[in-house]
Design a protein around this motif. Structure first.
Motif, PDB file in Angstrom:
ATOM      1  N   LYS A   1       0.910  -1.260   0.054  1.00 51.29           N
ATOM      2  CA  LYS A   1      -0.070   0.051   0.027  1.00 51.29           C
ATOM      3  C   LYS A   1       1.088   1.106  -0.062  1.00 51.29           C
ATOM      4  CE  LYS A   1      -3.808  -0.112   0.082  1.00 51.29           C
ATOM      5  NZ  LYS A   1      -4.735  -0.065  -1.048  1.00 51.29           N
ATOM      6  N   ALA A   2       1.935   1.246   0.849  1.00 47.66           N
ATOM      7  CA  ALA A   2       2.743   2.607   0.686  1.00 47.66           C
ATOM      8  C   ALA A   2       3.442   2.804  -0.304  1.00 47.66           C
ATOM      9  CB  ALA A   2       3.756   2.407   1.994  1.00 47.66           C
ATOM     10  N   TYR A   3       3.905   1.619  -1.005  1.00 44.03           N
ATOM     11  CA  TYR A   3       4.664   1.654  -2.279  1.00 44.03           C
ATOM     12  C   TYR A   3       4.084   2.455  -3.317  1.00 44.03           C
ATOM     13  CZ  TYR A   3       7.976  -0.088  -5.831  1.00 44.03           C
ATOM     14  OH  TYR A   3       9.027  -0.279  -6.853  1.00 44.03           O
ATOM     15  N   ASN A   4       2.535   1.717  -3.565  1.00 41.34           N
ATOM     16  CA  ASN A   4       1.861   2.160  -4.529  1.00 41.34           C
ATOM     17  C   ASN A   4       1.414   3.510  -4.257  1.00 41.34           C
ATOM     18  OD1 ASN A   4       1.458   0.122  -6.604  1.00 41.34           O
ATOM     19  ND2 ASN A   4       0.706  -1.118  -4.658  1.00 41.34           N
ATOM     20  N   ALA A   5       1.033   4.174  -3.030  1.00 42.40           N
ATOM     21  CA  ALA A   5       0.818   5.356  -2.670  1.00 42.40           C
ATOM     22  C   ALA A   5       1.793   6.364  -3.062  1.00 42.40           C
ATOM     23  CB  ALA A   5       0.284   5.257  -1.292  1.00 42.40           C
ATOM     24  N   ALA A   6       3.070   6.114  -2.841  1.00 44.92           N
ATOM     25  CA  ALA A   6       4.184   6.946  -3.177  1.00 44.92           C
ATOM     26  C   ALA A   6       4.291   7.029  -4.726  1.00 44.92           C
ATOM     27  CB  ALA A   6       5.390   6.247  -2.413  1.00 44.92           C
TER      28      ALA A   6
ATOM     29  N   ALA B   1       1.389  21.169  -5.160  1.00 42.38           N
ATOM     30  CA  ALA B   1       1.836  19.731  -5.226  1.00 42.38           C
ATOM     31  C   ALA B   1       1.760  19.092  -3.904  1.00 42.38           C
ATOM     32  CB  ALA B   1       3.268  19.824  -5.756  1.00 42.38           C
ATOM     33  N   ASP B   2       2.267  19.774  -2.570  1.00 39.36           N
ATOM     34  CA  ASP B   2       2.283  19.405  -1.354  1.00 39.36           C
ATOM     35  C   ASP B   2       0.779  18.863  -1.221  1.00 39.36           C
ATOM     36  OD1 ASP B   2       4.768  20.378   0.306  1.00 39.36           O
ATOM     37  OD2 ASP B   2       4.126  21.667  -1.330  1.00 39.36           O
ATOM     38  N   CYS B   3      -0.371  19.899  -1.316  1.00 39.99           N
ATOM     39  CA  CYS B   3      -1.630  19.734  -0.865  1.00 39.99           C
ATOM     40  C   CYS B   3      -2.357  18.451  -1.920  1.00 39.99           C
ATOM     41  CB  CYS B   3      -2.439  20.806  -1.088  1.00 39.99           C
ATOM     42  SG  CYS B   3      -1.937  22.315  -0.220  1.00 39.99           S
ATOM     43  N   GLU B   4      -1.937  18.226  -3.194  1.00 39.14           N
ATOM     44  CA  GLU B   4      -2.569  17.404  -3.800  1.00 39.14           C
ATOM     45  C   GLU B   4      -1.781  15.972  -3.704  1.00 39.14           C
ATOM     46  OE1 GLU B   4      -3.172  17.869  -7.997  1.00 39.14           O
ATOM     47  OE2 GLU B   4      -4.436  19.770  -7.644  1.00 39.14           O
ATOM     48  N   SER B   5      -0.680  15.969  -3.296  1.00 42.55           N
ATOM     49  CA  SER B   5      -0.132  14.613  -2.918  1.00 42.55           C
ATOM     50  C   SER B   5      -0.502  14.253  -1.569  1.00 42.55           C
ATOM     51  CB  SER B   5       1.484  14.663  -2.679  1.00 42.55           C
ATOM     52  OG  SER B   5       2.000  13.663  -2.209  1.00 42.55           O
ATOM     53  N   HIS B   6      -0.575  15.175  -0.447  1.00 44.53           N
ATOM     54  CA  HIS B   6      -1.469  14.755   0.663  1.00 44.53           C
ATOM     55  C   HIS B   6      -2.638  13.972   0.241  1.00 44.53           C
ATOM     56  CE1 HIS B   6      -3.272  14.970   4.645  1.00 44.53           C
ATOM     57  NE2 HIS B   6      -4.092  15.687   4.035  1.00 44.53           N
ATOM     58  N   THR B   7      -3.666  14.662  -0.470  1.00 41.73           N
ATOM     59  CA  THR B   7      -4.841  14.320  -0.607  1.00 41.73           C
ATOM     60  C   THR B   7      -4.886  12.883  -1.230  1.00 41.73           C
ATOM     61  OG1 THR B   7      -5.604  16.669  -0.782  1.00 41.73           O
ATOM     62  CG2 THR B   7      -7.171  14.782  -1.806  1.00 41.73           C
TER      63      THR B   7
ATOM     64  N   TYR C   1      -5.847   6.974  -1.078  1.00 41.33           N
ATOM     65  CA  TYR C   1      -5.286   5.582  -1.113  1.00 41.33           C
ATOM     66  C   TYR C   1      -5.149   4.954  -0.069  1.00 41.33           C
ATOM     67  CZ  TYR C   1      -2.784   1.992  -3.534  1.00 41.33           C
ATOM     68  OH  TYR C   1      -2.617   0.580  -3.907  1.00 41.33           O
ATOM     69  N   LEU C   2      -4.714   5.309   1.066  1.00 48.38           N
ATOM     70  CA  LEU C   2      -4.320   4.633   2.308  1.00 48.38           C
ATOM     71  C   LEU C   2      -5.593   4.454   3.145  1.00 48.38           C
ATOM     72  CD1 LEU C   2      -0.899   5.961   3.377  1.00 48.38           C
ATOM     73  CD2 LEU C   2      -1.365   3.843   1.942  1.00 48.38           C
ATOM     74  N   GLY C   3      -6.739   5.265   2.805  1.00 46.08           N
ATOM     75  CA  GLY C   3      -7.918   5.446   3.761  1.00 46.08           C
ATOM     76  C   GLY C   3      -8.340   3.850   3.830  1.00 46.08           C
ATOM     77  N   PRO C   4      -8.393   3.142   2.795  1.00 43.10           N
ATOM     78  CA  PRO C   4      -9.178   1.635   3.274  1.00 43.10           C
ATOM     79  C   PRO C   4      -8.427   0.857   4.108  1.00 43.10           C
ATOM     80  CG  PRO C   4      -9.357   2.545   0.710  1.00 43.10           C
ATOM     81  CD  PRO C   4      -8.369   3.305   1.502  1.00 43.10           C
ATOM     82  N   THR C   5      -7.109   1.251   4.744  1.00 36.08           N
ATOM     83  CA  THR C   5      -6.612   0.394   5.313  1.00 36.08           C
ATOM     84  C   THR C   5      -6.924   0.451   6.754  1.00 36.08           C
ATOM     85  OG1 THR C   5      -4.775   2.319   5.806  1.00 36.08           O
ATOM     86  CG2 THR C   5      -4.467   0.460   4.292  1.00 36.08           C
ATOM     87  N   HIS C   6      -7.647   1.673   6.919  1.00 31.58           N
ATOM     88  CA  HIS C   6      -8.472   1.969   8.380  1.00 31.58           C
ATOM     89  C   HIS C   6      -7.525   2.440   9.522  1.00 31.58           C
ATOM     90  CE1 HIS C   6     -12.379   1.172   6.483  1.00 31.58           C
ATOM     91  NE2 HIS C   6     -11.495   0.022   6.149  1.00 31.58           N
TER      92      HIS C   6
ATOM     93  N   GLU D   1      -1.740   5.183 -11.504  1.00 31.74           N
ATOM     94  CA  GLU D   1      -2.815   4.460 -11.100  1.00 31.74           C
ATOM     95  C   GLU D   1      -2.057   2.890 -10.617  1.00 31.74           C
ATOM     96  OE1 GLU D   1      -5.154   3.695 -14.546  1.00 31.74           O
ATOM     97  OE2 GLU D   1      -6.240   5.618 -14.259  1.00 31.74           O
ATOM     98  N   SER D   2      -0.761   3.319 -10.171  1.00 33.23           N
ATOM     99  CA  SER D   2       0.118   2.165  -9.637  1.00 33.23           C
ATOM    100  C   SER D   2      -0.860   1.046  -8.725  1.00 33.23           C
ATOM    101  CB  SER D   2       1.117   2.614  -9.026  1.00 33.23           C
ATOM    102  OG  SER D   2       1.995   1.602  -8.370  1.00 33.23           O
ATOM    103  N   GLU D   3      -0.628  -0.048  -8.985  1.00 32.68           N
ATOM    104  CA  GLU D   3      -1.230  -1.032  -8.263  1.00 32.68           C
ATOM    105  C   GLU D   3      -0.200  -2.403  -8.135  1.00 32.68           C
ATOM    106  OE1 GLU D   3      -3.220  -1.513  -6.319  1.00 32.68           O
ATOM    107  OE2 GLU D   3      -4.819  -0.056  -6.540  1.00 32.68           O
ATOM    108  N   LYS D   4       1.090  -2.060  -7.871  1.00 33.46           N
ATOM    109  CA  LYS D   4       2.417  -3.199  -7.968  1.00 33.46           C
ATOM    110  C   LYS D   4       1.871  -4.261  -6.974  1.00 33.46           C
ATOM    111  CE  LYS D   4       4.843  -0.614 -10.849  1.00 33.46           C
ATOM    112  NZ  LYS D   4       4.821  -1.017 -12.497  1.00 33.46           N
TER     113      LYS D   4
END
Length: 279
Positions: free
Chosen positions: A13-18, A49-55, A60-65, A151-154
């Motif tokens: 999850k972290a890899y794909n988010a990055a 870029a800071d703001c959109e990267s954060h969002t 993307y990580l939200g579903p990890t709860h 759209e990374s999903e490695k």
């Protein structure tokens, strides 16, 4: 204790988010439009870029709860987060000043914190397509030619394929290489450098922006990094575990380790050393 299956899932999850965040950052960086810069309450710069990267990372990580503590997220009171045993620590664009200058020295930092220690660290350097990642107790690794992907999903297998274990070299450099920030040095920084040069007169100083300095230390292509200007916990969490798992060290400049999820999220001054550094 996190299981192997859990840590592997969170790494993916972290890899794909990055990678996704890096793609959006580069889109903004390369669009040819003058970068609009605003100032936060602490007088540090912030861009689109800071703001959109954060969002993007938060979504993307939200579903990890798992709760997320981000430089560009809302301020979280200590009482709200003090009992978190598992959370994401994110700097969606580390090296904003370098992003604004246009020198490419910026990163995406994502760490998974477990009992207030970095358990997983991912640092993506989108401009040069390099990815660094580590799992505590497993190892630290680098991958090159990792293209940004909105759209990374490695899969785990794809992430592990072609990884290089860190460090990349087998001994200290000759001459010794001292890393410093490109934009955030102080008189105290240069005092420390002077003391190192008394021991290693031929040592050379290398300026580098963002958390990429941790990656260079993990590779062992630089030997020591002194930081005596303000940083926050999201600046160091991912880089710390990447460096530790390569055999290096991160130390409070007055002794001891860095602590995380403190009431104040500011770090003390610190010094980082690669695997081959001898005090």
């Amino acid at each position: 204790m996190l299981t192997r299956e859990q840590t592997e899932f969170f790494l993916v999850k972290a890899y794909n988010a990055a990678l996704r965040a890096g793609a959006r950052i580069l889109d903004i960086y390369n669009d040819g439009v003058d970068i609009e810069v605003n100032l936060k309450s602490d007088r540090t710069p912030i861009t689109l870029a800071d703001c959109e990267s954060h969002t993007l990372i938060k979504s993307y990580l939200g579903p990890t709860h798992i709760p997320l503590l981000s430089e560009e997220g809302r301020d979280l009171l200590y009482e709200e987060r003090r009992n978190w045993d598992l959370f994401w620590m994110v700097d969606p664009l580390d090296g904003t000043k370098e992003f604004i200058k246009g020198n490419g020295e910026f990163t995406v930092n994502i760490a998974l914190m477990y009992n207030n220690r970095p358990e997983i660290g991912v640092i993506y350097v989108p401009y040069i397509h390099k990815m660094y990642f580590a799992i505590r107790g497993v190892g630290s690794f680098r991958k090159t030619e990792v293209l940004p992907d909105p759209e990374s999903e490695k899969s785990l297998a794809e992430i592990l394929e072609g990884r290089e274990p860190l460090p990349l070299v087998a001994a200290a450099n000759e001459p010794i290489r001292i890393a410093v920030s490109r934009s955030h040095n102080t008189d105290e920084t240069f005092e420390h450098i002077s003391r190192i040069k008394q021991r290693y007169p031929s040592a050379v100083v290398i300026q580098q922006g963002s958390s990429y300095k941790f990656c260079l230390l993990a590779e062992a292509v630089v030997d020591v990094y002194v930081r005596t200007s303000p940083t926050s916990e999201w600046d160091t969490a991912a880089g710390e575990v990447i460096l530790l798992e390569s055999g290096g060290r991160v130390e409070n400049i007055t002794g001891g380790r860095l602590d995380y999820n403190k009431e104040t999220l500011r770090n003390p001054h610190f010094i980082c050393k690669n695997r081959f550094w001898r005090d």
